[in-house]
Design a protein around this motif. Sequence first.
Motif, PDB file in Angstrom:
ATOM      1  N   ASN A 150      -1.160  12.629  30.483  1.00 17.15           N
ATOM      2  CA  ASN A 150      -1.228  13.907  29.763  1.00 17.15           C
ATOM      3  C   ASN A 150      -0.881  13.733  28.287  1.00 17.15           C
ATOM      4  O   ASN A 150      -1.595  14.199  27.404  1.00 17.15           O
ATOM      5  CB  ASN A 150      -0.308  14.938  30.416  1.00 17.15           C
ATOM      6  N   GLN A 151       0.222  13.044  28.050  1.00 17.39           N
ATOM      7  CA  GLN A 151       0.636  12.784  26.660  1.00 17.39           C
ATOM      8  C   GLN A 151      -0.426  11.978  25.913  1.00 17.39           C
ATOM      9  O   GLN A 151      -0.783  12.279  24.779  1.00 17.39           O
ATOM     10  CB  GLN A 151       1.948  11.999  26.626  1.00 17.39           C
ATOM     11  N   LYS A 152      -0.902  10.918  26.578  1.00 17.01           N
ATOM     12  CA  LYS A 152      -1.853  10.030  25.910  1.00 17.01           C
ATOM     13  C   LYS A 152      -3.185  10.721  25.651  1.00 17.01           C
ATOM     14  O   LYS A 152      -3.835  10.468  24.630  1.00 17.01           O
ATOM     15  CB  LYS A 152      -2.036   8.747  26.719  1.00 17.01           C
ATOM     16  N   ALA A 153      -3.589  11.609  26.556  1.00 16.87           N
ATOM     17  CA  ALA A 153      -4.833  12.353  26.335  1.00 16.87           C
ATOM     18  C   ALA A 153      -4.683  13.230  25.093  1.00 16.87           C
ATOM     19  O   ALA A 153      -5.611  13.336  24.281  1.00 16.87           O
ATOM     20  CB  ALA A 153      -5.162  13.205  27.560  1.00 16.87           C
ATOM     21  N   GLN A 154      -3.532  13.845  24.940  1.00 15.69           N
ATOM     22  CA  GLN A 154      -3.291  14.676  23.759  1.00 15.69           C
ATOM     23  C   GLN A 154      -3.295  13.813  22.497  1.00 15.69           C
ATOM     24  O   GLN A 154      -3.853  14.200  21.466  1.00 15.69           O
ATOM     25  CB  GLN A 154      -1.948  15.405  23.902  1.00 15.69           C
ATOM     26  N   THR A 155      -2.685  12.633  22.594  1.00 16.12           N
ATOM     27  CA  THR A 155      -2.655  11.731  21.442  1.00 16.12           C
ATOM     28  C   THR A 155      -4.058  11.263  21.069  1.00 16.12           C
ATOM     29  O   THR A 155      -4.413  11.201  19.887  1.00 16.12           O
ATOM     30  CB  THR A 155      -1.759  10.513  21.740  1.00 16.12           C
ATOM     31  N   VAL A 156      -4.862  10.958  22.066  1.00 12.68           N
ATOM     32  CA  VAL A 156      -6.248  10.560  21.815  1.00 12.68           C
ATOM     33  C   VAL A 156      -6.985  11.696  21.110  1.00 12.68           C
ATOM     34  O   VAL A 156      -7.711  11.481  20.137  1.00 12.68           O
ATOM     35  CB  VAL A 156      -6.964  10.192  23.136  1.00 12.68           C
ATOM     36  N   LYS A 157      -6.787  12.908  21.593  1.00 10.17           N
ATOM     37  CA  LYS A 157      -7.386  14.083  20.952  1.00 10.17           C
ATOM     38  C   LYS A 157      -6.950  14.165  19.487  1.00 10.17           C
ATOM     39  O   LYS A 157      -7.766  14.347  18.583  1.00 10.17           O
ATOM     40  CB  LYS A 157      -6.907  15.333  21.667  1.00 10.17           C
ATOM     41  N   ASN A 158      -5.638  14.030  19.277  1.00  7.99           N
ATOM     42  CA  ASN A 158      -5.131  14.096  17.910  1.00  7.99           C
ATOM     43  C   ASN A 158      -5.760  13.020  17.029  1.00  7.99           C
ATOM     44  O   ASN A 158      -6.110  13.274  15.876  1.00  7.99           O
ATOM     45  CB  ASN A 158      -3.606  13.929  17.906  1.00  7.99           C
ATOM     46  N   LEU A 159      -5.908  11.832  17.578  1.00  2.67           N
ATOM     47  CA  LEU A 159      -6.496  10.734  16.811  1.00  2.67           C
ATOM     48  C   LEU A 159      -7.943  11.032  16.418  1.00  2.67           C
ATOM     49  O   LEU A 159      -8.307  10.889  15.246  1.00  2.67           O
ATOM     50  CB  LEU A 159      -6.453   9.428  17.616  1.00  2.67           C
ATOM     51  N   VAL A 160      -8.761  11.438  17.389  1.00  4.58           N
ATOM     52  CA  VAL A 160     -10.178  11.644  17.061  1.00  4.58           C
ATOM     53  C   VAL A 160     -10.364  12.838  16.130  1.00  4.58           C
ATOM     54  O   VAL A 160     -11.269  12.838  15.295  1.00  4.58           O
ATOM     55  CB  VAL A 160     -11.057  11.782  18.328  1.00  4.58           C
ATOM     56  N   GLN A 161      -9.522  13.846  16.259  1.00  4.44           N
ATOM     57  CA  GLN A 161      -9.617  14.971  15.325  1.00  4.44           C
ATOM     58  C   GLN A 161      -9.240  14.530  13.915  1.00  4.44           C
ATOM     59  O   GLN A 161      -9.849  14.954  12.936  1.00  4.44           O
ATOM     60  CB  GLN A 161      -8.729  16.132  15.808  1.00  4.44           C
ATOM     61  N   PHE A 162      -8.277  13.655  13.841  1.00  2.43           N
ATOM     62  CA  PHE A 162      -7.923  13.084  12.542  1.00  2.43           C
ATOM     63  C   PHE A 162      -9.083  12.264  11.980  1.00  2.43           C
ATOM     64  O   PHE A 162      -9.467  12.420  10.815  1.00  2.43           O
ATOM     65  CB  PHE A 162      -6.676  12.202  12.681  1.00  2.43           C
ATOM     66  N   LEU A 163      -9.649  11.402  12.822  1.00  3.71           N
ATOM     67  CA  LEU A 163     -10.740  10.532  12.364  1.00  3.71           C
ATOM     68  C   LEU A 163     -11.983  11.330  11.989  1.00  3.71           C
ATOM     69  O   LEU A 163     -12.814  10.862  11.213  1.00  3.71           O
ATOM     70  CB  LEU A 163     -11.084   9.505  13.452  1.00  3.71           C
ATOM     71  N   ASN A 164     -12.100  12.519  12.541  1.00  3.45           N
ATOM     72  CA  ASN A 164     -13.257  13.346  12.250  1.00  3.45           C
ATOM     73  C   ASN A 164     -13.287  13.806  10.789  1.00  3.45           C
ATOM     74  O   ASN A 164     -14.348  14.005  10.220  1.00  3.45           O
ATOM     75  CB  ASN A 164     -13.267  14.560  13.184  1.00  3.45           C
ATOM     76  N   HIS A 165     -12.117  13.970  10.213  1.00  4.30           N
ATOM     77  CA  HIS A 165     -12.115  14.354   8.794  1.00  4.30           C
ATOM     78  C   HIS A 165     -11.595  13.248   7.896  1.00  4.30           C
ATOM     79  O   HIS A 165     -11.697  13.336   6.685  1.00  4.30           O
ATOM     80  CB  HIS A 165     -11.323  15.652   8.582  1.00  4.30           C
ATOM     81  N   CYS A 166     -11.028  12.207   8.467  1.00  4.68           N
ATOM     82  CA  CYS A 166     -10.626  11.029   7.680  1.00  4.68           C
ATOM     83  C   CYS A 166     -11.140   9.788   8.389  1.00  4.68           C
ATOM     84  O   CYS A 166     -10.492   9.248   9.267  1.00  4.68           O
ATOM     85  CB  CYS A 166      -9.114  10.965   7.520  1.00  4.68           C
ATOM     86  N   SER A 167     -12.332   9.358   8.009  1.00  7.88           N
ATOM     87  CA  SER A 167     -12.999   8.251   8.697  1.00  7.88           C
ATOM     88  C   SER A 167     -12.244   6.935   8.510  1.00  7.88           C
ATOM     89  O   SER A 167     -11.364   6.817   7.663  1.00  7.88           O
ATOM     90  CB  SER A 167     -14.410   8.091   8.135  1.00  7.88           C
TER      91      SER A 167
END
Length: 245
Positions: free
Chosen positions: A111-128
């Motif tokens: 659960n934690q890691k899924a949230q972290t993965v989400k946070n990462l890809v959302q970050f990468l979406n605006h900061c490649s």
Amino acid sequence: MTPRLTIRQLYQILSKTYRQQGWWPVSITGDRQTGLLDDRGYHAGRYDFPYHDDQKLEIALGAILTQNTNWNNASAALHSLADHGLFSLQRLLDAKIEQIALAIRSAGYYNQKAQTVKNLVQFLNHCSFEKLEGLACQSARDRLLDIRGIGPETADSILLYALKQPSFVIDAYTKRICFGIGIATVSVSYESLQRLFESSLERDLVVFQEYHALLVQHGKHYYSRKPHGKGDEILCPFWTSGKSS
DNA sequence: AACCAGGACGTGA
DNA sequence: TCACGTCATGGT
């Protein structure tokens, strides 16, 4: 309390004792046909291998999934993500947390890691990755640390292995080994041990990548949390357990 | 059948 | 700053 080895000497011994480690493994998006990666995704000395964005993403995901988790479980989760068709920035952006959690179950803390993965890809979406690579190492590190679920070791792993920026990775094995040879206390902080390594070594990407991988390799053999030592004194000439001589 | 694994975060001293 | 609890699966 006098150290038995310096940071430099330890590196010399480890690199003589173990073979080249070739971290970080890229086994899903790895291009094995080129012959630059072995069957498990480790490169054989191609430190300058230019990764694509999906390979950088694989490394970053692996770094999250292996948090306090053995690589077998993390690697299985990576393959599972691919099997679920979630192995791309866009698919992860579109996916629900619950879908991601289901796919990465084998890595634990899903659960934690899924949230972290989400946070990462959302970050990468605006900061490649490209933007991130344009920043100074320290700034990129700060940006990564702002992502919830990404702490110093994960950030440094992404910097060092995906972005090829010389930021030394400290992990639990590194601390135990340094305590064992008398160059750090048990409770040494991440940042201070990192400063010790970075100030003792030339700021060299290859050295940083290999050294950390070698510390993990050595730690797996001789510095498990519960000391189980396989009494092999040839491979381990500088035995553990901080007993003063 | 406990124990461990390539951590990070929240909380309360 | 730091000590401690929580999160969790799979191998030995």
